[in-house]
Design a protein around this motif. Structure first.
Motif, PDB file in Angstrom:
ATOM      1  N   PHE A  13      -5.761   7.160  -5.317  1.00 50.06           N
ATOM      2  CA  PHE A  13      -5.123   7.850  -4.201  1.00 50.06           C
ATOM      3  C   PHE A  13      -4.676   9.252  -4.618  1.00 50.06           C
ATOM      4  CE2 PHE A  13      -1.184   6.222  -6.049  1.00 50.06           C
ATOM      5  CZ  PHE A  13      -0.279   7.259  -5.808  1.00 50.06           C
ATOM      6  N   GLN A 346       0.987   9.508   2.229  1.00 47.08           N
ATOM      7  CA  GLN A 346       0.420   8.220   1.827  1.00 47.08           C
ATOM      8  C   GLN A 346       0.675   7.114   2.851  1.00 47.08           C
ATOM      9  OE1 GLN A 346      -1.823   7.936  -0.545  1.00 47.08           O
ATOM     10  NE2 GLN A 346      -1.465  10.129  -0.781  1.00 47.08           N
ATOM     11  N   PHE A 347      -0.254   6.184   2.880  1.00 47.09           N
ATOM     12  CA  PHE A 347      -0.223   4.956   3.681  1.00 47.09           C
ATOM     13  C   PHE A 347      -0.476   5.221   5.159  1.00 47.09           C
ATOM     14  CE2 PHE A 347       2.827   4.474   0.119  1.00 47.09           C
ATOM     15  CZ  PHE A 347       1.999   3.689  -0.675  1.00 47.09           C
ATOM     16  N   LEU A 358      -9.366   3.066   7.034  1.00 45.76           N
ATOM     17  CA  LEU A 358      -9.383   1.898   6.160  1.00 45.76           C
ATOM     18  C   LEU A 358     -10.347   0.854   6.701  1.00 45.76           C
ATOM     19  CD1 LEU A 358      -5.624   1.339   5.274  1.00 45.76           C
ATOM     20  CD2 LEU A 358      -7.342   2.631   4.027  1.00 45.76           C
ATOM     21  N   GLN A 362     -10.002  -2.842   2.598  1.00 48.31           N
ATOM     22  CA  GLN A 362      -8.889  -1.992   2.186  1.00 48.31           C
ATOM     23  C   GLN A 362      -7.600  -2.381   2.896  1.00 48.31           C
ATOM     24  OE1 GLN A 362     -10.714   1.708   3.144  1.00 48.31           O
ATOM     25  NE2 GLN A 362     -11.678   1.966   1.142  1.00 48.31           N
ATOM     26  N   ARG A 363      -7.726  -2.797   4.168  1.00 48.26           N
ATOM     27  CA  ARG A 363      -6.539  -3.264   4.887  1.00 48.26           C
ATOM     28  C   ARG A 363      -6.004  -4.539   4.256  1.00 48.26           C
ATOM     29  NH1 ARG A 363      -5.615  -0.944   9.912  1.00 48.26           N
ATOM     30  NH2 ARG A 363      -7.226   0.499  10.601  1.00 48.26           N
ATOM     31  N   LEU A 365      -6.336  -5.361   1.146  1.00 53.53           N
ATOM     32  CA  LEU A 365      -5.724  -4.981  -0.122  1.00 53.53           C
ATOM     33  C   LEU A 365      -4.335  -4.400   0.113  1.00 53.53           C
ATOM     34  CD1 LEU A 365      -5.739  -4.526  -3.159  1.00 53.53           C
ATOM     35  CD2 LEU A 365      -6.962  -2.369  -2.759  1.00 53.53           C
ATOM     36  N   LEU A 366      -4.176  -3.548   1.140  1.00 55.71           N
ATOM     37  CA  LEU A 366      -2.864  -2.992   1.446  1.00 55.71           C
ATOM     38  C   LEU A 366      -1.878  -4.100   1.770  1.00 55.71           C
ATOM     39  CD1 LEU A 366      -0.967  -0.640   1.926  1.00 55.71           C
ATOM     40  CD2 LEU A 366      -1.879  -0.440   4.249  1.00 55.71           C
ATOM     41  N   LEU A 369      -0.921  -5.607  -1.509  1.00 53.46           N
ATOM     42  CA  LEU A 369      -0.015  -4.729  -2.250  1.00 53.46           C
ATOM     43  C   LEU A 369       1.403  -4.814  -1.710  1.00 53.46           C
ATOM     44  CD1 LEU A 369      -2.252  -1.513  -2.520  1.00 53.46           C
ATOM     45  CD2 LEU A 369      -1.792  -3.177  -4.333  1.00 53.46           C
ATOM     46  N   LEU A 391       2.328   1.977  -7.385  1.00 60.92           N
ATOM     47  CA  LEU A 391       0.874   2.058  -7.526  1.00 60.92           C
ATOM     48  C   LEU A 391       0.446   2.760  -8.811  1.00 60.92           C
ATOM     49  CD1 LEU A 391      -0.273   2.866  -3.871  1.00 60.92           C
ATOM     50  CD2 LEU A 391      -0.278   0.658  -5.042  1.00 60.92           C
ATOM     51  N   PHE A 427      -7.843   0.902  -3.384  1.00 60.24           N
ATOM     52  CA  PHE A 427      -7.136   1.455  -2.232  1.00 60.24           C
ATOM     53  C   PHE A 427      -7.237   2.974  -2.286  1.00 60.24           C
ATOM     54  CE2 PHE A 427      -3.186   3.024  -0.204  1.00 60.24           C
ATOM     55  CZ  PHE A 427      -3.445   2.568   1.076  1.00 60.24           C
TER      56      PHE A 427
END
Length: 445
Positions: A13, A346-347, A358, A362-363, A365-366, A369, A391, A427
């Motif tokens: 990122f 971010q995010f 995303l 990736q969603r 994974l978020l 996280l 991160l 991510f």
């Protein structure tokens, strides 16, 4: 001749954000130093000194970082232009709240450019230090830095310098931001600016609505027969950045009759009027906003933003430079401003929903996280900064432990770190709306 090569990757990122600036650097080492500083400045370090950052990002020493700030051939104006362009792209012509503030930090001696005995806001008294005028924007619950200009005391001017007051610097900042394309729904500042009629006249000429703090002994010219009157105290719910509310009170002060510039007292206790939670403010707003229930929350933005912004600057090491020439300090401050923006983006960018770029993996994974016990809902800059630090932890901790792993063969530990870093690097973080060019091979190493 050195073969062109790609820059070394760090945390995805961070790399993705920095890629938006890659065209500004002529060689790979400069761009790698740019990325390393972004990574190190968000790292969990007590002080953001160059030696500490170098260790945290896996560099053998801080020479590359120091060279980047002192002699590397990149233009701070170009980086600033790109940063402001990214903000404009992200806010998509939405008007923002502009907050003006001057901030200072103590410095020993007189070897550093523009250090002098002057009022230092961070310590609340006259001391030896450097002061800058800062402008930052507010959109929703996020703040982001816009421009800064150093104040140059008369006694410390160089031959090529022209003396400008802090008020002139603030006016210059506003003009530059308007010319750049920013639109402002409101301008907020403290009593230093609120007590300057020429400054307020400039805002009126630019047709910018404003709310300013004023001193408790602020004077207003009145005809002899006119009297000061006060409205009844009106309760309102002060809404804070975290969504919590608190009952506050507001009263209008009327000097003879109402004018376009209106005067108010804000407090949390209309009987005692405690000094540390009572403010006098002056406003010039469109008629639909120039009401008591609007004034309290609009001016309240300045208080928590000012606190939050200074806290964020401390987190990112605004005053941790060990440089003496302003041209180098300006580079450091621009790095801090860029990192501040990187965290803000971010995010969810400047929005409240996950970005549409995303994919499903990736969603997922978020979502995974977010199950970290220290993860915080990404509302507000401080919470996003907390999550960004989580991160980068695996990469930085791996770098810090590498000297031990060179001494002892613990292959399972190294493989574990590598796997965790690969998972987090799946991510992508924020990406600009206009895709950046693919990572390029630089002309020299």
């Amino acid at each position: 001749m050195v073969e062109p090569r790609l820059p070394q990757s760090t945390v995805r990122f961070v790399d993705n954000y920095c890629r938006a600036y890659q065209h500004l650097f002529s060689n790979v080492r400069s761009f790698e130093a740019f990325t390393s500083l972004h990574l190190g400045l968000v790292g969990p370090l007590p002080r953001k000194s160059l030696p500490a950052i170098a260790k945290a990002v896996g560099l053998p020493n801080d020479q590359v970082l120091h060279h980047f700030l002192t002699h590397s051939p990149w233009q701070v104006e170009a980086v600033r232009y790109q940063r402001l362009s990214l903000i404009l792209e992200q806010i998509q012509q939405q008007p923002i709240v502009l907050v003006l503030d001057d901030t200072g930090d103590r410095e020993k001696g007189k070897t550093t450019d523009y250090v002098d005995r002057q009022y230092i806001g961070n310590v609340g008294k006259v001391d030896n230090g450097m002061v800058s005028v800062n402008a930052y924007g507010v959109l929703g619950d996020l703040t982001f830095p816009l421009l800064f200009k150093v104040f140059k005391p008369r006694r410390r001017l160089k031959v090529e310098d022209v003396y400008q007051t802090k008020l002139q610097l603030a006016q210059q900042i506003i003009q530059e931001l308007l010319e750049f394309g920013f639109c402002f729904s409101l301008v907020l500042a403290d009593s230093f600016y609120g007590e300057s009629h020429p400054f307020l006249d400039v805002l009126d000429e630019l047709k910018l609505p404003w709310i300013m703090a004023i001193r408790s002994n602020h004077g207003v010219w009145m005809p002899k027969e006119a009297e000061v009157s006060y409205s009844a105290w009106q309760a309102f719910e002060r809404v804070f950045a975290n969504g919590e509310t608190e009952t506050r009170y507001i009263q209008e002060i009327i000097f003879g009759r109402r004018f376009e510039w209106r005067y108010w007292t804000l407090t949390n206790d209309p009987v005692v009027l405690p000094a540390n939670s009572t403010w006098m403010v002056m406003s010039h707003l469109p008629s639909k906003q120039d009401q008591a229930e609007f004034i309290g929350n609009l001016y309240g933005l300045r208080t928590w933003i000012e606190y939050g912004f200074k806290q964020c600057k401390n987190e990112l090491g605004w005053a941790d430079y060990r440089l003496t020439h302003y041209e180098q300090i300006e580079r450091w401050w621009e790095m801090v401003s860029s990192v501040y923006l990187m965290v803000s983006l971010q995010f969810y960018g400047f929005g409240a929903q996950p970005p549409g770029i995303l994919d499903e993996g990736q969603r997922d994974l978020l979502t995974r996280l977010q199950q970290h016990p220290d993860w915080q809902e990404a509302k507000g800059w401080k919470r996003r900064f907390n999550n960004v630090q989580l991160l980068v932890q695996p990469f930085i901790f791996f770098c810090l432990l590498q000297p031990w792993m060179r001494l002892f063969d613990i292959s399972t530990l190294e493989r574990g770190f590598a796997k965790l870093i690969r998972i987090i690097n799946a991510f992508p973080g924020w990406s600009p709306l206009t895709p950046s060019a693919p990572m390029q091979h630089f002309s020299s190493a």
